[in-house]
Write a protein that holds these residues in place. Structure first.
Motif, mmCIF file in Angstrom:
data_model
loop_
_atom_site.group_PDB
_atom_site.id
_atom_site.type_symbol
_atom_site.label_atom_id
_atom_site.label_comp_id
_atom_site.label_asym_id
_atom_site.label_seq_id
_atom_site.Cartn_x
_atom_site.Cartn_y
_atom_site.Cartn_z
ATOM 1 N N ARG A 123 0.844 -1.192 0.000
ATOM 2 C CA ARG A 123 0.000 0.000 0.000
ATOM 3 C C ARG A 123 0.880 1.243 0.000
ATOM 4 N N THR A 124 0.362 2.307 -0.561
ATOM 5 C CA THR A 124 1.095 3.565 -0.639
ATOM 6 C C THR A 124 1.060 4.284 0.704
ATOM 7 N N GLU A 125 2.217 4.732 1.144
ATOM 8 C CA GLU A 125 2.317 5.590 2.329
ATOM 9 C C GLU A 125 2.550 7.017 1.812
ATOM 10 N N TYR A 126 1.787 7.960 2.351
ATOM 11 C CA TYR A 126 1.875 9.335 1.863
ATOM 12 C C TYR A 126 2.621 10.229 2.856
ATOM 13 N N VAL A 127 3.407 11.140 2.295
ATOM 14 C CA VAL A 127 4.065 12.178 3.082
ATOM 15 C C VAL A 127 3.576 13.520 2.558
ATOM 16 N N ALA A 128 2.913 14.282 3.418
ATOM 17 C CA ALA A 128 2.510 15.644 3.088
ATOM 18 C C ALA A 128 3.569 16.597 3.619
ATOM 19 N N ILE A 129 3.657 17.777 3.037
ATOM 20 C CA ILE A 129 4.704 18.709 3.448
ATOM 21 C C ILE A 129 4.175 19.836 4.331
ATOM 22 N N SER A 130 2.892 19.766 4.697
ATOM 23 C CA SER A 130 2.326 20.720 5.653
ATOM 24 C C SER A 130 0.973 20.187 6.121
ATOM 25 N N ASP A 131 0.540 20.654 7.290
ATOM 26 C CA ASP A 131 -0.814 20.321 7.744
ATOM 27 C C ASP A 131 -1.852 20.904 6.797
ATOM 28 N N PHE A 132 -1.545 22.059 6.216
ATOM 29 C CA PHE A 132 -2.425 22.679 5.228
ATOM 30 C C PHE A 132 -2.672 21.713 4.065
ATOM 31 N N GLN A 133 -1.609 21.113 3.579
ATOM 32 C CA GLN A 133 -1.750 20.177 2.466
ATOM 33 C C GLN A 133 -2.491 18.911 2.892
ATOM 34 N N ARG A 134 -2.174 18.415 4.080
ATOM 35 C CA ARG A 134 -2.856 17.204 4.550
ATOM 36 C C ARG A 134 -4.365 17.418 4.615
ATOM 37 N N SER A 135 -4.787 18.595 5.058
ATOM 38 C CA SER A 135 -6.219 18.868 5.132
ATOM 39 C C SER A 135 -6.834 18.948 3.737
ATOM 40 N N LEU A 136 -6.070 19.448 2.745
ATOM 41 C CA LEU A 136 -6.565 19.487 1.375
ATOM 42 C C LEU A 136 -6.715 18.084 0.798
#
Length: 337
Positions: A123-136
């Motif tokens: 399964r794909t593990e995701y890395v976001a670069i900000s909480d702003f992006q994670r919420s998007l």
């Protein structure tokens, strides 16, 4: 004495097309964090990769023949994806599959979340670069700020004289969506008040504005990469940033400006806002009149510029300390769960 455990195998995959691109810089910085603790390989997924970058960093173009493609270990895709290509069907499956989301393209979620059955990839593990992006994105993510070399991005050893004409500036990729036309009257007003304005990566925006920018006195418009980023930032007194249609899910250049000890005045819509505490280590605005007032306050007060800039630098030192960098690198080195 027992043999040391083998280092994990990590493949970092990116287009590596543009040396000034945030995605490329993020991939290279991540490689720097992992190089001493892993068996690391860098791969370009694009036929338009930069041969200069490839030569300097040992980047290989992914091909179909054995030895020209990543095999096993951990695959880390940084701003690239594996769909619609043949090579994934030919390689030994990765033990972990990580996708670093350094922009916001919702369709990529559907491209990366589910794999063709024949691949049998994890399964794909995701890395976001900000909480702003994670919420998007609206998915479960590890959150890690895009890496920055704060030894390189640092305050100038020769600060600008207090009596020098103040300089407001920004830089970005040279595309029109990185700029907002509402900033043109602000630039004009600040110039009329005695400041200089420098925009690097603004030639397309200037052309689209009918040369309304180029007609201004004390306005310097430069193409992308004309001046090395550190040198450009060290020539500023205030860093100003707002984008147009483009949404900055992180906004690396804002954090680079903070690392250089600059007071930043930024539109609130962007991932960088997660780390800016308004009035303490930088300033955030929603409307043009707010931006105007904030910049004018800084123009009138060199002491405030210095204080905010020092706090901005302290913020990035905490974000990118050796301890914090090592802890972030641990995520990529761990065993599959």
């Amino acid at each position: 004495m027992p043999n040391a455990a083998p280092k994990p195998v990590i493949h970092i995959i990116n287009g590596f097309m543009n040396e000034n691109g945030g995605s490329e810089q993020e991939a290279l910085h991540l490689a720097g964090l992992l190089r001493d603790r892993s068996e690391l390989a860098l791969w370009s997924s694009s036929s338009r990769f930069s041969r200069d970058l490839a030569q300097r960093y040992g980047i290989r173009r992914i091909g179909l023949r054995p030895g020209t493609r990543p095999e096993g270990g951990t695959f880390v895709f940084v701003g690239a994806h594996w769909r619609h290509t043949a090579w994934p069907y030919l390689v030994r499956a990765p033990r972990r599959l990580i996708y670093v989301f350094n922009t916001f393209h919702p369709k990529i979620l559907s491209l990366t979340a589910a794999h063709p059955f024949m691949l049998r990839w994890p399964r794909t593990e995701y890395v976001a670069i900000s909480d702003f992006q994670r919420s998007l994105l609206g998915v479960e993510c590890e959150v890690q700020p895009s890496p920055i070399d704060i030894a390189r991005f640092s305050p100038s050893p020769d600060p600008r004289p207090d009596n020098a004409r103040p300089v407001i500036g920004r830089l970005s990729r040279d595309t029109t969506d990185k700029h907002d036309t509402d900033d043109i009257p602000l630039y004009r007003a600040w110039i009329e008040d005695g400041a200089e304005v420098r925009l690097q990566g603004a030639t397309q925006f200037s052309a689209a504005s009918g040369d309304a920018l180029g007609a201004m006195l004390r306005m310097q418009i430069l193409p992308e990469g004309a001046v090395p980023t550190v040198a450009f930032l060290r020539g500023l007194d205030i860093f100003y940033y707002r984008t147009g249609a483009h949404v900055e899910t992180f906004g690396r250049v804002v954090l680079e400006a903070m690392a250089c000890g600059l007071p930043v005045v930024c539109h609130r819509r962007g991932g960088y806002a997660d780390w800016i505490r308004h009035g303490e280590n930088g300033f955030l605005f929603d409307r043009s009149d707010e931006a105007d007032q904030l910049v004018r306050t800084l123009l009138a007060n060199a002491g405030l510029r210095k204080t905010i800039g020092e706090r901005a630098r302290a913020t990035v030192e905490t974000m990118y300390s050796a301890k914090a960098a090592r802890e972030r690198a641990d995520f990529y080195l761990r065993e599959p769960r």
